[in-house]
Design a protein around this motif. Structure first.
Motif, PDB file in Angstrom:
ATOM      1  N   GLU A  41     -52.137 -13.503 -44.281  1.00  0.00           N
ATOM      2  CA  GLU A  41     -53.423 -13.718 -44.955  1.00  0.00           C
ATOM      3  C   GLU A  41     -53.297 -13.505 -46.455  1.00  0.00           C
ATOM      4  O   GLU A  41     -53.871 -14.248 -47.251  1.00  0.00           O
ATOM      5  N   ALA A  77     -48.025 -19.317 -45.503  1.00  0.00           N
ATOM      6  CA  ALA A  77     -48.484 -18.190 -44.689  1.00  0.00           C
ATOM      7  C   ALA A  77     -47.722 -18.119 -43.370  1.00  0.00           C
ATOM      8  O   ALA A  77     -47.439 -17.027 -42.863  1.00  0.00           O
ATOM      9  N   ARG A 103     -51.541 -16.565 -47.800  1.00  0.00           N
ATOM     10  CA  ARG A 103     -52.448 -17.726 -47.750  1.00  0.00           C
ATOM     11  C   ARG A 103     -53.449 -17.685 -48.900  1.00  0.00           C
ATOM     12  O   ARG A 103     -53.630 -18.672 -49.622  1.00  0.00           O
ATOM     13  N   GLU A 159     -51.096 -22.863 -46.032  1.00  0.00           N
ATOM     14  CA  GLU A 159     -50.958 -22.568 -44.600  1.00  0.00           C
ATOM     15  C   GLU A 159     -49.490 -22.525 -44.206  1.00  0.00           C
ATOM     16  O   GLU A 159     -49.069 -21.658 -43.438  1.00  0.00           O
TER      17      GLU A 159
END
Length: 75
Positions: free
Chosen positions: A40, A19, A43, A16
């Motif tokens: 995304e 990202a 991640r 996270e």
């Protein structure tokens, strides 16, 4: 600041956090593909990497960043 945030997230195995270093239109180079787009992609790729591997240590031996207006490239 961006490279430090990236490295802190990498060392913490925090997908996270990695990202969060990317905008929606960012091009990124992830461990499982040559190129990805946006947070995304980062991640998912880094999450799978952290599931398979442990980060023992990581450092940047050279840091480069080029900025122009609201664009930046770091390597």
């Amino acid at each position: 600041a961006l490279q430090e945030a990236f490295m802190a997230a990498l060392r913490a195995e925090n997908a996270e956090g990695l990202a969060a270093c990317y905008t929606e239109d960012a091009v990124n180079f992830t461990p499982d593909r040559l190129i990805g787009y946006g947070p995304e992609s980062a991640r998912a790729s880094w999450g799978a990497f952290f599931d398979a591997w442990d980060v023992i240590s990581a450092e940047l031996s050279e840091q480069h960043m080029v900025e122009s207006g609201d664009l930046a490239a770091a390597w």
